[in-house]
Structures are given as structure tokens and as C-alpha cells.
Motif scaffolding. Structure first.
Motif, mmCIF file in Angstrom:
data_model
loop_
_atom_site.group_PDB
_atom_site.id
_atom_site.type_symbol
_atom_site.label_atom_id
_atom_site.label_comp_id
_atom_site.label_asym_id
_atom_site.label_seq_id
_atom_site.Cartn_x
_atom_site.Cartn_y
_atom_site.Cartn_z
ATOM 1 N N CYS C 373 0.730 -1.220 -0.265
ATOM 2 C CA CYS C 373 -0.276 0.103 -0.245
ATOM 3 C C CYS C 373 1.057 1.116 -0.068
ATOM 4 O O CYS C 373 1.369 1.359 0.457
ATOM 5 C CB CYS C 373 -1.079 -0.088 1.353
ATOM 6 N N TYR D 290 -9.730 2.442 2.765
ATOM 7 C CA TYR D 290 -9.298 1.138 1.489
ATOM 8 C C TYR D 290 -8.901 0.813 2.658
ATOM 9 O O TYR D 290 -9.090 -0.813 2.566
ATOM 10 C CB TYR D 290 -8.194 1.611 0.489
ATOM 11 N N TYR D 291 -8.271 1.464 3.802
ATOM 12 C CA TYR D 291 -7.842 0.231 5.017
ATOM 13 C C TYR D 291 -8.773 -0.911 5.565
ATOM 14 O O TYR D 291 -8.628 -1.660 5.349
ATOM 15 C CB TYR D 291 -7.025 0.670 6.109
ATOM 16 N N TYR D 399 -7.366 8.750 -1.639
ATOM 17 C CA TYR D 399 -6.443 8.422 -1.069
ATOM 18 C C TYR D 399 -6.587 7.474 0.002
ATOM 19 O O TYR D 399 -7.663 7.280 0.774
ATOM 20 C CB TYR D 399 -4.825 9.355 0.149
ATOM 21 N N PRO D 400 -6.046 6.604 0.525
ATOM 22 C CA PRO D 400 -6.213 5.022 1.081
ATOM 23 C C PRO D 400 -6.531 5.262 3.158
ATOM 24 O O PRO D 400 -7.589 4.514 3.397
ATOM 25 C CB PRO D 400 -5.199 4.017 1.317
#
Lengths: 415, 415, 415, 415
Positions: C373, D290-291, D399-400
Motif C-alpha cells: 500500500c 481503503y484500509y 487516498y487509502p
């Protein structure tokens, strides 16, 4: 009161030697790696203290007053100047811990070289320059105390709990009950004037001030009393705290003095120069911030003394008494009746200029005046103060959140 | 000196109405959006000031002392409590600027409702509760000043340089030459005791202190003098600055008072409540921090006064004179001979308890004592201080880096 | 291509000994203090690398698979675990630099003890456990590279510019003109499958991918070319930069590769393991971030290669060729024709799982997958990569702002 | 698949009017104060969206292509440029929330003025400039979605839980059991080429890629399933998380999707555009990073799809189906069978250039390429996406750690 063993110019060389020797003794238990680390921007590596105190003599005496002197190493002043703007650019304070070279041995060599040159020149120096030697000795004594408090912080960061040296036996039992001594106040004189004995510019001039009647506790607050404060919710009761103090407690998650830690069984212990030790209820608590000292006093129905109250009360006490630093050891407070020793005592007085204060001339004048903002005065002396360094007019000062020094609490109240 | 127009209990209702009316007047030039914004955690939205001052009356008088009173809105105390720990949880100070609802109109409605209830009940309140009404009026007057300094900050963040209101004509020429007034010092009394006229707990008790002979400048430092300080490298000469001040200058890139900005031609201008204006050399400089005030004084070969010096010197001056707030306007300093008005004057005295200080009982006792750490006292009054609010014993206080208030400099020196 | 000297199980003990020996050799130029410092949370102390690689063998082989083994020191796993959540709590990464004890000598003793026990047990281990020994060797080789890049960072923080070891002579002249090699693309296979030779889980499985025709530069970007980029305003032209890269340049004040510094005459020099050196125009530039590599490529009218392009192009190159690490030395890039060696080459491919990727089972499976990531793949090998460690399927990865590794640029373009 | 209602050049004026009208409709429920606030540097004030989309048309069409056009206000471009370096200096993104003036009404006037000028000139514009009008419409549609997600964030910061508008009835019951659809993979084409219908440069060119067989879940992960993940310790099990994700969870104290909050009874609720609502187990979970999406997939024994897998699977689906934005409303996900609508679906693909990618020429070319670093692609469309805006080749990216958009999860696995 006249100090028990008054220094004089006659023994300047002896005292120079003795002071320099004690500093080196303090370093003997340390490896080069121990001596290189910096635990926090507020503190400095042990090696840096060894070199900086030497730089002070080299710069302000040898370089400035000994004809033909050549610097030991032209690049080192950049490394070992602390904060003297008048001496040019320097290593950022927060980066002192990245200097693995020069080594501890090389810095010991630097010390010897500067000492020999200075001692050879000493007799030929003017009285004015000899006064700078005296200033350098006082300066090095201050760094002896910082050496110990900084290495304590350094070692405390290691999860293995390494000891600097072995410590004294653990004390059992409780302290005697707290008593109070009453003082009449009125017009009192505090501070001092230039001349013998030595003083810093911030202690001058001697001047009168007015005090209302007051009382001071006859001993320091103990670790046992502090544990009672904690048990009573001292760290979670906002009404006990200054606004800034409460913000600090919340933001940093403070719940005990610095170096107090829970062991595997959840009991409080404390990290010391002798490694991890149990709480010793009879002994003075140390490593508390102004915020904590002030909150404790409020909890105890008392207050902190002012600087003038403290100084007027103990004008006749022996500043060389009590638990202070004599030789390299795992120093820690033991308790006793002297107002000096064990730990520095927070006052409620801000560190500000006395009426008529004039800073020292020249670069050494950066020593005190420029720090007169945001700090509080502490009086007395600690177990890490070299015996012979303190005096009743001494004004130690730290920011209210700082607590890596041996700082503690003597209560006061209106009488 | 007796205030020119002394308030009395008889006109409590009138003064309540007048104070509440002025606050609302201050808000008239603002849109709901203007009144919602918070430029920095140190400042508050205009709307918040309108509501918080109302919450104070609602909480400490209506809720606590008017039987059967029901809160205007049960959820609002969470929003409009400032920092009273005793009043429970509240909106984080830094997040006051996210409250677009309730609207400005709804808060105006809240104001009216609380005012009507309070006025209806006023005669039936005990003297003790009437004293809380007086406290609430004083509290609201303080917020009137903050209202103006906070909206100035808010508008200054907008690149379009919007004005709050039109300003006075631009002054030409220079100020008269600086003169000095000498004072003998000796034993003087400062502070005050409880009772009439109104005072805050931190101003008490009245007590004696000793002063050496001193002199004070007969006017404030001007914008023209400040420009000379800047031209002479004032902001780039470390020896002029306190250590903390120099760190602040470097870290923040400070090179002029807050709100001074270069225009397209690189000339200095300043943002005011009347929008962007040229430097007016004859008028007092404002929006300088303690650090800057202290550095300027050192550059000028002088120092800042102590709190006691200032108070003793002007004990007989009229606190209602000078440039102070009368009606909603784009206030700014004009200069003059009164020690009151134009701007608050930094002293070199830390904000600490007077000997014998006792905080007010209860939650309102959180008002002053808990801020006695790290701040400096300012004396006088500013162009944004509601006329009638100030007095010679008044102790205003801010941190040494803060400068969004109308803060300026009166020089002092030893005589 | 088959590696020139293929390792086999037969020589596992030899390779274990050789790898362990080289690590210790790398430490010989360092003092205990050098080896203790940590310059940044991204890097680790040299001593920590020595201990952590030993902890890996002790934990996953001796403790788990050698009956009756007792830990060398029960408290050390807390200190020397890197990031394996499955292995419990550990010293915070950012605090690895506060561990002056155990000393370098004590850690050398730890190394010997673990090596002897492991070698004595090696023949009796199952093939599965032998594979863990192989993993440990590969792991230690990775840390050899980090050892060198981390000590370079550490020494760079010392204003005295200390050298790790003497360096090679300074190269004069320019590199040959840049040429391009064209590749047809089409369906190509990349990655590898489990089994011999060794690979990490993230390199698996081997799979097909499609490539358009492309060309790669026949050598790396040089220091001379980078100086031209700087002279042309490369670091001050926002249109050359990714949005995140431009923010990084502005926030950090980036204006050259890491370790490039101006000398007294304002000329650029660079800090290396051999101390301060001039720019060597013919040699590859190193210590550039992904952001810089990408901006340079845009400036040069080219782009960075994808991982698959690079791997397909050099599938038949000898991974043991080029400037790589053979013995302890002040390694630095020299330039040459091998795609391996000198520096790792940024690709424009994010480090993400290959289709069908399955992480290794157990705690060692934390090795690669959890980092997939936000990082970019680098291909090749550097002057600090132990010869024998690299292969064409190797996927090195770092965050786009990191540049303390020997990272450089090979240009690509569509063909 | 051909969009159900394909736009054409013929109705450019109509679509311009419709898009502009919808934006203004979205603002109707808001006060000037609501529309001024900025909850976080990632988000923008509602008023800013209204002005910025207008600035886009004014700058790139009226100013550049309509002879004699004079800017509505010369100072406003500084305020309403977003990030186009080619368009000069601009208000810092983090400070967009300090612009109380111009007011919402003034910005509405700006909108009308630009619209009228543009519509009057539309017929006379070249095809190339008409393509910029189309780009402006697409751009404004993107900002319609951001308008809603940003005002949701703004209102969520108010402890009073204010609603934007009333919401739909609360759904009871559970979602249907999760099913899987299998896809053969092989060589598939993704992306698109320039020309009709509209696309962004980052979607081009159309190109082949290889896929292994795979399966996709036939519906989105629900709020009920997410609650089960939480109950099973999903947020406290490090082995489920990417390393960066676990650091994020720990540092930020994450324990639920954004906007999920415990009520007075400790039950989870969620803040929506309709105010506070209970968890609706049958409806898709949104506002996950995303995480979190990646950790959930690992917990569920699945993985996230790649961008190519998603695009190949749904190439024939109707992009205008599902829950998308039609009129101003308190939009929220409802669930259904369309792959479009409800929420954007995280893929495991980094947002990187397609093979052969060429950025748009000129300043509008800053639109996409410069963000190709550190972000992940999301596919589909959300309940806040204006119907008609989406297409299967669309590449949304964040962004994640970002989760203020309507972002959710569709599971994938190898087949």
C-alpha cells in the motif's frame, strides 16, 4: 550565613582541579555509547556536558586571554557551544545526540589539554579573567547536576532498566508528621550584590521587599504523601489544577511523577540512577512539575511559597548541609531537616528581573537575563547539586512542565 | 480616583440593558457567515460571543436562582460554555467555528428571551445574585472587546480585505517627542478589596509593595517609532530578544506587528477594522506581543514597567478617559495623553496571585485563578474596551506570544 | 538466466557462515557509539541490525525448532523484534536509538552464541526448517544493505563529515551519451514460482502480462545530468512534479538529492560513506525519491519504466554483475552497463499483489503482504546489495518520498 | 453498453442549464453560514463549490475564448482556483473556510452572470471550445458529488446533529444472502479512446490486459455485515490489516466507519444528510477507507477486485441505473442489484497511468495526471453521483485513509 568552608581566590587552582575531576568521575560508569545519547531536546548527552564545559574555559579564557593559544580543534566550537548567539552558529540543540565522533576518549583528551594550558596560565591572568575562571567553575558545577539528571533520563529510555551505579538501601517506614514554622514577614532584604562570594547577575541587586506573615512546612512532601494524592484522584480532578496544567495532564496522559511506573503486578515503582526501586514512602518525592506541585498544594489546603518567603526564612541556614553531591553515586533524595539538598523546591514566583537588574556585559551576559520569561524559580539544592555550589540567593528556574530535574515540594500557607 | 460616572445598584437594570444593547449593535455590521467563523483556537466566532454571554446569565442566574426557569434549549449549554469545568462537558474550544446552526437570528432570539426573563426577575433577586448580574455585565463587557478583536482576526483572513465598518480619516504627521515622568516610588499600595466598586478576585486584596524610583514615558510607542525599529534590524538582532522570543521570531517568520502587510509596492500597510490602511506614524503601535514589546524596549535603551509601577503612577487618572469603545465602530488607536485607552500596555510582571489572594467560591471562581501561569499583566484599556469597564487595578493578562488584542508599549526606566 | 554461481542446499552452512561473517565485517569500522545511533525512525542503529538478524534465527529456528534451547536473554526479543505483530510487543521503532546497552561487544557475543548453536543443529533440521535458515540468510542480506544506508545517514548527521572508510578515487569526465534499447513487448511472463532458487512470496506466482513496445535507456541517469536538471530549475517548476511531490518539495525545502550539500564556495558536494566528495558527473545519481525520479523523467521527455517492462527486458542479464557489495567498503555507484548494481531503479509500478498472490503462512508471512500500500517497486540492485542476493524477479519497495537508499533512475519511453 | 439516454452536442445548452440548475438546487437547504464552513482541508465549503465551478467556465471559456469578456471580479480568481498551478497563486486549500465574503447571494449572482454570458456565446464557440464546455459540465457534476459529501462532513461537526433535508423511511430486515458471479477472465480490453462519449484523459487509451478467472459478489457489503466484523474484533486484530492501515487505526483510534457514533445507550448509530439514524442492516455500508475495505475483505476470506476485473465484469451494465443523484435530497445508499450507484467501490488497483497515457494539453491537463501517486481506484458510482455522469471506464481515486465520500465494498475472489 557564612558558608562552612568559604572558597577564596587562593585556592582557585585547587577548586578548578577538584571540579574538573568530579566531572570526569561522573563519567566513569558510562560507556561511549551511553555518553553519546540524548533522550530529549531538553537534555544533553553526557559527552556533550564534558565537552561543553571545556569549551567554556577554552573560549572565554584561553582563546580570549591567553596569547598564542590555538584551538584544540577548529570544528569543535560549532558542536559544543550551547546557546551563545554572540559565539556564532552552532549544532541545533535537538541534534546533540547524533555526535558519535569525537569519542568519549577524545573528549577526555580535550579536557586534559585545556586543563593543563589553563593551569599553566592561571597565575598570569588578571583578576577580571580569574573571575571568568570562577564563573567557569560555577558553570561546570551546574552541568554536573545536569549530567546526572540527563543520564537518568537517558537510561530510563532503555526497557532493560540499566543502573548508573548501585544505590543505597531501601528505606522503610514513614516520615515524621508534617510541622509548620511561622515567620513574621515584614520588610526583608533578598538577593545579593556583586563581589564575594560568587553570584549570578540574576541574583542582584540586594533589595527590600514586603512579606505578610507566613508559615513553611518543616520538611518536604514525601513519596508516601504523593501516593495518597494519587489515590484520592489528584490527577483526575480538574478543580485542583491550573488551566495550563490540566491541559498538560490530559494531553500527555500524566498520572504520576516522571519515572514512576507500574510493575508487572500494577504496583508503582520508580526508575532511579540505581535502576528500578519501590516507592519509599518516607523519602521526598521528586521529578514533579510546577503544575503537579501547585495541584498538590491546593489538594493539601496549602500553597507554594514565594521566592522571597523561602529566601527570608532560610537566610541563616547552612547551604552546604543536607543531601547533596559529593562523589559519583546513584544520588537520590533521602529526606532530612536541612532546607538545602534532596530536591529543588518549586516557588510560585516567576523568574523575572529583580528591581535594578543589569545583565553581565558581553557574551557571558547571555547567561541568565534572556531566560526571564515563562519560567518559575526553584530554591534550595538537590541531591545532584555539587556541595559548595548552592546559596540562599540562588535562583534556579525551569518551565512549569519540566520535571526531569530533582524537583519537589515544600508547602507554605498564610499565617 | 473616583470614576467620573460611578455605577450603583440603582441602575443595574439600565446598565444591563445598555451592555446587552451594545453587544447586539456590535453584531449589526456582520452577516450570519461572518459571525460564524473562528480564525484561530485563541479567538471565537462573533455568534459564539453573543450566545456565551447570554449562557452566563442563563446559567448562573436564571437556572440557579429563578424558580421554574426552563432552559431556552437544553442542548445549547454544551455549545456555549467556555471553560467552566464545573459546568460539565463542552464543545472543544478549537471547534467553535463549525456551528453554523443555530443561526445569528436564532441567537438574537435567545438573547431577547433571556433578557426579558432576567429583567422581570431582577427586583426579586437577592443582593448576592444581583452581584452575579453585575459580574455578568462585566463579563459581557470583556467579551465586547474580544468580539472586536476576534472579528478583526476573522476578516483579516480574507484576501479581499473586507472592512467591518468605515474608519476615521488617516492621520498625517508625527507624534510629539517622547517625554518622561518621574515617580519617587517607596511604599505604595496596589490592588483593591472586595465591595464597591466592582473588581475581580485577582485584583484583591489591596496590599503594600516597595518601588525604587522610576520614570514612565508620557505617551505610547508609535507606529513611526516601530518602523524605525524594524528598519534598524530589530527583528533580526538576537541580542535584543528573550530566548523564547527569538525562537518565536525564527519559527514563525515574524518581521512586523500582526496585521502589518506589504502592499504591491512593498510598502508596509496594516489591516484594521476599516480594512487596509497605511501606517500612521503618529499613532500608537498595536498588535505586538510581549516578546516584541520587550525587544523594542531593549532596543530603545529602556524597559517595560512593572504592574505596580504602572498602577501607582496612574492611581489618580480617570479610567474613563482616552480612546475607548462607546458605540459600534471600526475602533483603532488615535493617541493622546490619557494612560487609559488606545491599547493595553504590556508590563514585565507575570500574572500571579497577590499576597492573600483567595479565589471566588463556586464555578465562577474558575474565572481568574486558574490562569495564573505563564501569562503577563497588561494595564490600561484599549480602543476596544467599553468605556466604564476599566479601572487602575484591572489586571488584563495574555501569553507572551499573543497579539491579536490591541496591545502596545509604554516605556519605563529606572530614575 | 541461471545465476553464475547457483547456491544449493549442500552449502547452506557455508553460506550461513559467509553471510554472518560479512555482517560482522561491516561493523568493524564502527565504535559502540556509532553503532548505537538512529538518525530517523525510518532507519535503525547498526547494532540493532546485528541483533535483529540474530533474533530472527534465534526465534524462528532455535526457539521454535531446536528442543531445549533457552533464549540468550529473555528480555532481548522485546528490543530486537522489528514489526512482527505475531511475536508480541516490542520497542517502538522510533526509539531504537536509545539502547546503549547491551553494548556492541555483548551483541557480538549474542551473534556467536546463536551461530554456534544453529550450526551444531543444522544437519538435524527438517527441509522445512532449513528453508527458514535460507530465509534468514536472505533476510540478513537485506539488512546488510540497510546497515550501510543507515550508517550513511547516521554519519551524515555529524557536522564533522566523518567517513565510514576510505573511498575509491574520484572519477573525472562525463558518461557516454545516453542510448536506447527497444523491446517489442507483447505477452511476457514475470514473477516466479515457489521452489529453487529462493524467492519471496511477493514475487509469486509467475504470470503473463501484456506490454506495448517500449525502449529503455542503456545506462542510468548521472550526477552530471542531474546537475543540469537542477540548473534548469527542475526543483522550482511545478508542472514537472506530481501533486504530492510538489507539496513535498515545498514543505521540506528540497532542492537537490539527499546528501548533496553546498560547500563554503557554494558549490555542490555530496556526503558519502567516504565522507564529503565532489559531484562526479559521469557516475549515477543516487538518493533520489520517486517524486524526483518522476519529475526528472518528465523534464527529460521520458518516463519511468514499469516493473514488467524492466523485468522482461533484463530477464537474461546476470544478476550478479555490476557494482554490488562484496566486502566492507565505502560503497558508492561507479556506473557501467549491467542493469544490476549501482542503484535501485524506481519503476512507475505500485507495490501490489500479483494475481494469485498468497502470503507465506505464519508469522514470517508478515514479511511482505502487509506493506502492499502506497509504495513503489524498484528493480535491479545497488552498490550496497550483497552480491548473490538479487534476481530479476526481485521486488524492492519504498515510499515515494524515501531516499536514503541508493535509489536512482533509468529512463523509459514508448517505442 | 450504450447509455440509456446518450447526450449529444445538440443539447449542450440544455445540459449546461440542467447541471447548473441542479447545483443551485443543492444549495437551497443551506444558510450562508452553512455554505461558508470548511470541516477539513480535504473538503471545501459549499459556497466555494458554487463559485469554483463557475470560475472554471469563466476562466477557460469566457476569459480565454469570448472576445471582450471582463472578469466578474478581478480578485475572485485568487479565491476560487482550486489547484491549477498554471493559473497562478491562489487561496491555500486549508483556508477556504475563512471566506465569509462574498456571500452566498453574491455568488449566486456570479453564477447567473457567467451562465448568461456563456449561453449567449455558446453557438459561436468552436467545437474545441464546446468540448471545454462539456468538460466544465463534467467537472461541475463531480463537484455536485463533493458538495454533498462535504456538507455532510460540515454538518457532522455540529453537536446538534442538524439535517440537510429529511430522509427516506428507515429500512428494516436483512439483505439477501451474498452470491457470487464468476467471470472467465482472459484477454479483456479496458479504458476508452478520445471522442464520444466524454471521457477524462486518465481513462485512455483503451488497451488489452490479461485476467485470471475470478468471481465478484452480487451485492455490496451491508451495514449489518460490517457490524458483525466489528463484533468479531475486526478493528483490534492486527493480522487483518495492512501495516499502514494498522498504524492509522491505532493513531486515530478508529473503531467504526466514519459517521458511526454511539448513542446514549451505547448503541451504534450513524450521522447522515438526514441527521442521526440507526444502523440499517440491509443497506450498504459506506464511508469506509481503503484500509478498512481491505481488512474487511481479509476477514471475510475474500479480497477486493482489481480495476480491470470490475470494468470487464460490468462493461454491459447500465451506468445510469441504481441509486444515484437526481434532485436535491438527503441521499444515502439503499442497496440493489446495479453495480452502479449506492457507493463507490474500492479496488486493489493503484491509480496509475494506463499504457500510452498522454495528459491533456494546457492547464486543464493538470486535471488527472498529477494525482497518480499513492491513491487507489474506485469504480461504479454513488448515491451522490449525478445520474448521467458515470460510465464503466470511470476512474475515481482517493487516498487509502480517506472516507468522507460514499465509499463501500464489493468482494472478489479467485475462481
Amino acid at each position: 550565613m557564612a558558608r562552612s568552608d568559604e572558597p577564596s581566590k587562593a585556592n582557585l587552582a585547587d577548586r578548578f582541579r577538584a571540579t574538573r575531576g568530579l566531572t570526569l568521575d561522573l563519567a566513569r560508569p558510562l560507556s561511549d555509547a551511553d555518553a553519546t545519547l540524548q533522550p530529549h531536546p531538553d537534555a544533553s548527552p553526557a559527552k556533550w556536558h564534558l565537552a561543553h564545559t571545556t569549551w567554556f574555559f577554552e573560549t572565554f579564557i584561553l582563546r580570549d586571554h591567553v596569547p598564542g593559544y590555538r584551538l584544540h580543534d577548529e570544528k569543535w566550537p560549532f558542536l559544543f557551544n550551547s546557546y551563545y548567539e554572540g559565539e556564532g552558529e552552532r549544532q541545533a540543540r535537538a541534534c546533540r545526540g547524533m555526535i558519535s565522533r569525537p569519542s568519549l576518549a577524545e573528549i577526555a583528551g580535550y579536557r586534559v589539554a585545556v586543563e593543563e594550558t589553563l593551569l599553566a596560565a592561571l597565575d598570569s591572568l588578571s583578576d577580571e579573567v580569574k573571575a571568568l575562571v570562577e564563573l567557569g567553575i560555577q558553570h561546570e558545577q551546574q552541568h554536573q547536576e545536569l549530567f546526572l539528571t540527563d543520564i537518568l533520563w537517558t537510561l530510563s529510555e532503555n526497557p532493560l532498566d540499566p543502573a548508573y551505579l548501585d544505590g543505597p538501601p531501601i528505606a522503610a517506614g514513614d516520615a515524621p508528621a508534617l510541622g509548620w514554622t511561622t515567620f513574621a514577614g515584614g520588610k526583608v532584604a533578598i538577593g545579593t550584590d556583586a563581589g564575594e562570594p560568587f553570584s549570578y547577575d540574576c541574583e542582584r541587586p540586594r533589595h527590600d521587599t514586603l512579606l505578610a506573615p507566613y508559615a513553611l512546612a518543616d520538611r518536604l512532601v514525601t513519596q508516601g504523601e504523593w501516593a495518597a494524592f494519587m489515590l484520592d484522584g489528584g490527577y483526575s480532578t480538574p478543580s485542583l489544577w491550573l488551566s495550563d496544567g490540566w491541559a498538560w495532564v490530559r494531553e500527555k496522559g500524566i498520572e504520576a511523577p516522571k519515572y514512576w511506573r507500574r510493575d508487572e503486578d500494577n504496583a508503582w515503582t520508580r526508575f532511579t540512577l540505581a535502576g528500578r526501586r519501590p516507592i519509599e514512602p518516607s523519602r521526598p518525592v521528586t521529578h514533579v512539575s510546577y503544575y503537579e506541585a501547585d495541584a498538590y498544594a491546593r489538594w493539601a489546603g496549602a500553597r507554594l511559597p514565594t521566592e522571597a518567603e523561602w529566601e527570608a526564612a532560610y537566610a541563616d541556614a547552612d547551604p552546604d548541609a543536607g543531601t547533596q553531591l559529593d562523589t559519583a553515586a546513584a544520588v537520590m533524595p533521602t529526606g532530612g531537616t536541612s532546607p538545602f539538598g534532596d530536591c529543588w523546591q518549586w516557588t510560585q514566583s516567576a523568574y523575572l528581573p529583580y528591581p535594578g537588574f543589569t545583565p553581565e556585559e558581553g557574551t557571558v551576559g547571555e547567561y541568565n537575563g534572556k531566560f526571564m520569561c515563562g519560567q518559575f524559580v526553584l530554591k534550595g539544592a538537590s541531591c545532584a547539586t555539587p556541595r559548595g555550589h548552592s546559596r540562599v540567593t540562588y535562583r534556579n528556574f525551569f518551565y512549569p512542565q519540566q520535571r526531569w530535574q530533582f524537583t519537589g515540594v515544600r508547602l507554605a500557607r498564610n499565617a
